[in-house]
Design a protein around this motif. Structure first.
Motif, PDB file in Angstrom:
ATOM      1  N   GLN A 137       1.067   4.034  -2.879  1.00  0.00           N
ATOM      2  CA  GLN A 137       0.707   5.587  -2.612  1.00  0.00           C
ATOM      3  C   GLN A 137       1.767   6.460  -3.098  1.00  0.00           C
ATOM      4  O   GLN A 137       1.600   7.509  -3.531  1.00  0.00           O
ATOM      5  CB  GLN A 137       0.395   5.586  -1.173  1.00  0.00           C
ATOM      6  CG  GLN A 137      -0.023   7.032  -0.681  1.00  0.00           C
ATOM      7  CD  GLN A 137      -0.299   7.159   0.817  1.00  0.00           C
ATOM      8  OE1 GLN A 137      -0.309   6.211   1.337  1.00  0.00           O
ATOM      9  NE2 GLN A 137      -0.374   8.290   1.285  1.00  0.00           N
ATOM     10  N   GLU A 175       1.852   9.564  -5.935  1.00  0.00           N
ATOM     11  CA  GLU A 175       2.235  10.809  -5.516  1.00  0.00           C
ATOM     12  C   GLU A 175       3.714  11.515  -6.463  1.00  0.00           C
ATOM     13  O   GLU A 175       3.954  12.444  -6.283  1.00  0.00           O
ATOM     14  CB  GLU A 175       2.779  10.971  -3.809  1.00  0.00           C
ATOM     15  CG  GLU A 175       1.642  10.776  -3.201  1.00  0.00           C
ATOM     16  CD  GLU A 175       1.827  10.588  -1.647  1.00  0.00           C
ATOM     17  OE1 GLU A 175       3.031  10.543  -1.428  1.00  0.00           O
ATOM     18  OE2 GLU A 175       1.219  10.505  -0.765  1.00  0.00           O
ATOM     19  N   ARG A 210       0.941  -1.326   0.042  1.00  0.00           N
ATOM     20  CA  ARG A 210       0.072  -0.022  -0.066  1.00  0.00           C
ATOM     21  C   ARG A 210       0.895   1.243   0.098  1.00  0.00           C
ATOM     22  O   ARG A 210       0.563   2.103  -0.754  1.00  0.00           O
ATOM     23  CB  ARG A 210      -0.896   0.046   1.283  1.00  0.00           C
ATOM     24  CG  ARG A 210      -2.005  -0.718   0.799  1.00  0.00           C
ATOM     25  CD  ARG A 210      -3.115  -0.588   1.993  1.00  0.00           C
ATOM     26  NE  ARG A 210      -2.867  -1.592   3.053  1.00  0.00           N
ATOM     27  CZ  ARG A 210      -2.767  -1.751   4.242  1.00  0.00           C
ATOM     28  NH1 ARG A 210      -3.170  -0.422   5.155  1.00  0.00           N
ATOM     29  NH2 ARG A 210      -2.513  -2.624   5.131  1.00  0.00           N
TER      30      ARG A 210
END
Length: 78
Positions: free
Chosen positions: A67, A71, A63
């Protein structure tokens, strides 16, 4: 499997407490005695806890990786 082989295996399972037997006329009826599996269940439980924790950490890592990729600014070279 021959009848003598099956009888031998059932005898061993009965001796270690994994099956129970009851007489029904000339027949012997065997059934699983799950109580005999309790020590195995308890032993495997320690491994289950270890792997659950390990997979939880792996899931968290994946995860975080996803993420971080979301970004990142787009690559202009493409």
């Amino acid at each position: 499997m021959s009848q003598p082989q099956a009888s031998k295996h059932l005898r061993v399972l009965r001796e270690v407490g994994l099956v129970r037997v009851r007489e029904a006329g000339k027949q012997r009826l065997y059934g699983l005695d799950a109580r005999g599996l309790r020590p195995v269940h308890e032993w495997v439980g320690g491994f289950e806890e270890f792997w659950n924790e390990t997979f939880d950490r792996l899931d968290e890592y994946v995860r975080d990786l996803k993420q971080a990729r979301q970004e990142e600014p787009p690559d202009d070279d493409e």
